[in-house]
Write a protein that holds these residues in place. Structure first.
Motif, PDB file in Angstrom:
ATOM      1  N   GLN A  99      13.557  12.075 -15.733  1.00  5.45           N
ATOM      2  CA  GLN A  99      12.873  13.340 -16.005  1.00  5.45           C
ATOM      3  C   GLN A  99      11.666  13.464 -15.089  1.00  5.45           C
ATOM      4  O   GLN A  99      10.817  12.587 -15.074  1.00  5.45           O
ATOM      5  CB  GLN A  99      12.441  13.425 -17.470  1.00  5.45           C
ATOM      6  N   GLY A 100      11.622  14.515 -14.307  1.00  7.97           N
ATOM      7  CA  GLY A 100      10.424  14.794 -13.521  1.00  7.97           C
ATOM      8  C   GLY A 100      10.458  14.356 -12.070  1.00  7.97           C
ATOM      9  O   GLY A 100       9.545  14.666 -11.328  1.00  7.97           O
ATOM     10  N   GLY A 101      11.466  13.618 -11.642  1.00  4.61           N
ATOM     11  CA  GLY A 101      11.536  13.280 -10.226  1.00  4.61           C
ATOM     12  C   GLY A 101      11.542  11.798  -9.941  1.00  4.61           C
ATOM     13  O   GLY A 101      11.484  10.964 -10.839  1.00  4.61           O
ATOM     14  N   SER A 102      11.565  11.470  -8.645  1.00 10.24           N
ATOM     15  CA  SER A 102      11.778  10.100  -8.179  1.00 10.24           C
ATOM     16  C   SER A 102      10.694   9.131  -8.614  1.00 10.24           C
ATOM     17  O   SER A 102      10.892   7.921  -8.579  1.00 10.24           O
ATOM     18  CB  SER A 102      11.851  10.078  -6.649  1.00 10.24           C
ATOM     19  N   TYR A 103       9.533   9.647  -8.980  1.00 11.60           N
ATOM     20  CA  TYR A 103       8.439   8.757  -9.357  1.00 11.60           C
ATOM     21  C   TYR A 103       8.627   8.185 -10.756  1.00 11.60           C
ATOM     22  O   TYR A 103       7.930   7.233 -11.125  1.00 11.60           O
ATOM     23  CB  TYR A 103       7.104   9.513  -9.350  1.00 11.60           C
ATOM     24  N   ASN A 104       9.532   8.759 -11.508  1.00 17.90           N
ATOM     25  CA  ASN A 104       9.605   8.445 -12.929  1.00 17.90           C
ATOM     26  C   ASN A 104      10.690   7.436 -13.257  1.00 17.90           C
ATOM     27  O   ASN A 104      11.352   6.905 -12.385  1.00 17.90           O
ATOM     28  CB  ASN A 104       9.775   9.728 -13.727  1.00 17.90           C
ATOM     29  N   TRP A 105      10.862   7.206 -14.531  1.00 21.26           N
ATOM     30  CA  TRP A 105      11.687   6.112 -14.999  1.00 21.26           C
ATOM     31  C   TRP A 105      13.092   6.570 -15.318  1.00 21.26           C
ATOM     32  O   TRP A 105      13.373   7.726 -15.583  1.00 21.26           O
ATOM     33  CB  TRP A 105      11.041   5.488 -16.243  1.00 21.26           C
ATOM     34  N   TYR A 132      13.451  -6.257 -14.415  1.00 15.80           N
ATOM     35  CA  TYR A 132      13.268  -5.601 -13.128  1.00 15.80           C
ATOM     36  C   TYR A 132      12.092  -4.635 -13.178  1.00 15.80           C
ATOM     37  O   TYR A 132      11.939  -3.885 -14.153  1.00 15.80           O
ATOM     38  CB  TYR A 132      14.519  -4.797 -12.742  1.00 15.80           C
ATOM     39  N   CYS A 133      11.299  -4.630 -12.121  1.00 15.02           N
ATOM     40  CA  CYS A 133      10.284  -3.600 -11.969  1.00 15.02           C
ATOM     41  C   CYS A 133      10.835  -2.510 -11.044  1.00 15.02           C
ATOM     42  O   CYS A 133      11.776  -2.733 -10.276  1.00 15.02           O
ATOM     43  CB  CYS A 133       8.973  -4.158 -11.424  1.00 15.02           C
ATOM     44  N   GLN A 134      10.249  -1.336 -11.139  1.00 11.36           N
ATOM     45  CA  GLN A 134      10.693  -0.194 -10.336  1.00 11.36           C
ATOM     46  C   GLN A 134       9.476   0.662  -9.987  1.00 11.36           C
ATOM     47  O   GLN A 134       8.588   0.860 -10.822  1.00 11.36           O
ATOM     48  CB  GLN A 134      11.697   0.652 -11.112  1.00 11.36           C
ATOM     49  N   SER A 135       9.443   1.170  -8.779  1.00 17.96           N
ATOM     50  CA  SER A 135       8.389   2.081  -8.371  1.00 17.96           C
ATOM     51  C   SER A 135       8.929   3.006  -7.290  1.00 17.96           C
ATOM     52  O   SER A 135      10.143   3.027  -7.024  1.00 17.96           O
ATOM     53  CB  SER A 135       7.158   1.303  -7.870  1.00 17.96           C
ATOM     54  N   TYR A 136       8.045   3.750  -6.668  1.00 14.90           N
ATOM     55  CA  TYR A 136       8.409   4.664  -5.592  1.00 14.90           C
ATOM     56  C   TYR A 136       7.678   4.221  -4.332  1.00 14.90           C
ATOM     57  O   TYR A 136       6.538   3.738  -4.404  1.00 14.90           O
ATOM     58  CB  TYR A 136       8.019   6.088  -5.954  1.00 14.90           C
ATOM     59  N   LEU A 145      12.335   2.214  -5.478  1.00 19.44           N
ATOM     60  CA  LEU A 145      12.449   0.788  -5.220  1.00 19.44           C
ATOM     61  C   LEU A 145      12.628   0.024  -6.520  1.00 19.44           C
ATOM     62  O   LEU A 145      11.968   0.333  -7.514  1.00 19.44           O
ATOM     63  CB  LEU A 145      11.179   0.261  -4.569  1.00 19.44           C
ATOM     64  N   PHE A 146      13.471  -1.005  -6.481  1.00 21.09           N
ATOM     65  CA  PHE A 146      13.552  -1.959  -7.572  1.00 21.09           C
ATOM     66  C   PHE A 146      13.093  -3.321  -7.044  1.00 21.09           C
ATOM     67  O   PHE A 146      13.310  -3.657  -5.871  1.00 21.09           O
ATOM     68  CB  PHE A 146      14.976  -2.094  -8.097  1.00 21.09           C
ATOM     69  N   GLY A 147      12.506  -4.089  -7.922  1.00 24.11           N
ATOM     70  CA  GLY A 147      12.211  -5.464  -7.581  1.00 24.11           C
ATOM     71  C   GLY A 147      13.475  -6.299  -7.559  1.00 24.11           C
ATOM     72  O   GLY A 147      14.543  -5.845  -7.987  1.00 24.11           O
ATOM     73  N   GLY A 148      13.351  -7.517  -7.089  1.00 24.81           N
ATOM     74  CA  GLY A 148      14.505  -8.391  -6.971  1.00 24.81           C
ATOM     75  C   GLY A 148      14.984  -8.976  -8.282  1.00 24.81           C
ATOM     76  O   GLY A 148      16.031  -9.637  -8.324  1.00 24.81           O
ATOM     77  N   GLY A 149      14.233  -8.735  -9.350  1.00 21.90           N
ATOM     78  CA  GLY A 149      14.639  -9.214 -10.662  1.00 21.90           C
ATOM     79  C   GLY A 149      14.128 -10.604 -10.975  1.00 21.90           C
ATOM     80  O   GLY A 149      13.983 -11.446 -10.081  1.00 21.90           O
ATOM     81  N   THR A 150      13.841 -10.831 -12.250  1.00 24.97           N
ATOM     82  CA  THR A 150      13.377 -12.130 -12.730  1.00 24.97           C
ATOM     83  C   THR A 150      14.205 -12.532 -13.933  1.00 24.97           C
ATOM     84  O   THR A 150      14.330 -11.762 -14.890  1.00 24.97           O
ATOM     85  CB  THR A 150      11.897 -12.076 -13.137  1.00 24.97           C
ATOM     86  N   SER A 209       0.804  -1.225   0.000  1.00 24.49           N
ATOM     87  CA  SER A 209       0.000   0.000   0.000  1.00 24.49           C
ATOM     88  C   SER A 209       0.834   1.272   0.000  1.00 24.49           C
ATOM     89  O   SER A 209       0.284   2.363  -0.195  1.00 24.49           O
ATOM     90  CB  SER A 209      -0.925   0.002   1.215  1.00 24.49           C
ATOM     91  N   SER A 210       2.126   1.155   0.233  1.00 26.48           N
ATOM     92  CA  SER A 210       2.976   2.350   0.236  1.00 26.48           C
ATOM     93  C   SER A 210       3.707   2.540  -1.091  1.00 26.48           C
ATOM     94  O   SER A 210       4.429   3.533  -1.253  1.00 26.48           O
ATOM     95  CB  SER A 210       3.997   2.285   1.380  1.00 26.48           C
ATOM     96  N   ASN A 211       3.531   1.634  -2.026  1.00 21.92           N
ATOM     97  CA  ASN A 211       4.189   1.808  -3.316  1.00 21.92           C
ATOM     98  C   ASN A 211       3.189   1.574  -4.466  1.00 21.92           C
ATOM     99  O   ASN A 211       2.437   2.490  -4.831  1.00 21.92           O
ATOM    100  CB  ASN A 211       5.438   0.943  -3.446  1.00 21.92           C
ATOM    101  N   ILE A 212       3.119   0.378  -4.996  1.00 21.91           N
ATOM    102  CA  ILE A 212       2.215   0.136  -6.123  1.00 21.91           C
ATOM    103  C   ILE A 212       0.765   0.387  -5.711  1.00 21.91           C
ATOM    104  O   ILE A 212      -0.032   0.969  -6.458  1.00 21.91           O
ATOM    105  CB  ILE A 212       2.395  -1.291  -6.677  1.00 21.91           C
TER     106      ILE A 212
END
Lengths: 111, 121
Positions: free
Chosen positions: B101-107, A89-93, A101-106, A26-29
């Motif tokens: 581009q645009g901050g930590s939320y982006n790619w 790898y997935c990535q989010s905030y 954050l990065f995922g652990g990779g697949t 709930s704090s990221n995706i």
């Protein structure tokens, strides 16, 4: 241990479809932060594959697609090709960590 | 065309300080929305975000490494510098810089080729 959980490995035969999941919280995706995906071929730097959940950069084949629902995101690859064999790898905030954050990779193996 | 290239020592001794430089072209860090970030990858392991600096000189750090990292920029030279103190063998990794581009939320796009740093006595 990554806060974004990916399966360590997936595999499929040429031509098949595979899906890689990225499960967060709930704090990221789940907080609707965007999810981005990268492909890392052996011995190379990561390359952007999908951005903002569903968009493909120019040059990325439409065999690659992204989706997001709830606290998870997915990367689907259709028509598997030998050249797709790579780490993904997935990535989010994350708002709790106030950082990226990065995922652990697949590791995708094309049989 | 946007390119980034990392440079720094290949071998560092434990307890020493590591200084890495990211030299980029094709964009300016004085342009609104532009950011540069550092990511590392230990051999055979996953990517780990380290730090980010934006066009307003705002700095953001990985919570787990915050006390050891400093990120800075030299806009006139198109460079971003990352320093990491008190190195340990577990810090052995390939270190990448990338544009956001645009901050930590982006790619992150594109990425540099990476530079392998080995921490060993």
């Amino acid at each position: 241990q990554s806060v974004l959980t990916q399966p360590p490995s997936v595999s499929g035969a040429p031509g098949q479809r595979v899906t890689i999941t990225c499960t967060g919280s709930s704090s990221n995706i789940g907080a609707d932060f965007d999810v981005h995906w990268y492909q890392q071929l052996p011995g190379t730097a990561p390359k952007l594959l999908i951005y903002t959940d569903i968009y493909r950069p120019s040059g990325v084949p439409d065999r690659f697609s992204g989706s997001k629902s709830g606290t998870s995101a997915s990367l689907a690859i259709t028509g598997l090709q030998a050249e797709d064999e790579a780490d993904y790898y997935c990535q989010s905030y994350d708002s709790s960590l106030s950082g990226v954050l990065f995922g652990g990779g697949t590791k995708l193996t094309v049989l | 065309q946007v390119t980034l290239r990392e440079s720094g020592p290949a071998l560092v001794k434990p307890t020493q300080t590591l200084t890495l430089t990211c030299t980029f072209s094709g964009f300016s860090l004085s342009t609104s929305g532009m950011c540069v970030s550092w990511v590392r990858q230990p051999p055979g392991k996953a990517l780990e975000w380290l730090a980010l600096i934006d066009w307003e000189d705002e700095k953001f750090y990985s919570r787990s490494l915050k006390n050891r990292l400093t990120i800075s920029k030299d806009t006139s030279k198109n460079q971003v510098v990352l320093t990491m103190t008190n190195l340990d063998p577990v810090d052995t990794a390939t270190y990448y810089c990338a544009r956001i581009q645009g901050g930590s939320y982006n790619w992150f796009d594109p990425w540099g080729q990476g530079t392998l740093v080995t921490v060993s006595s």
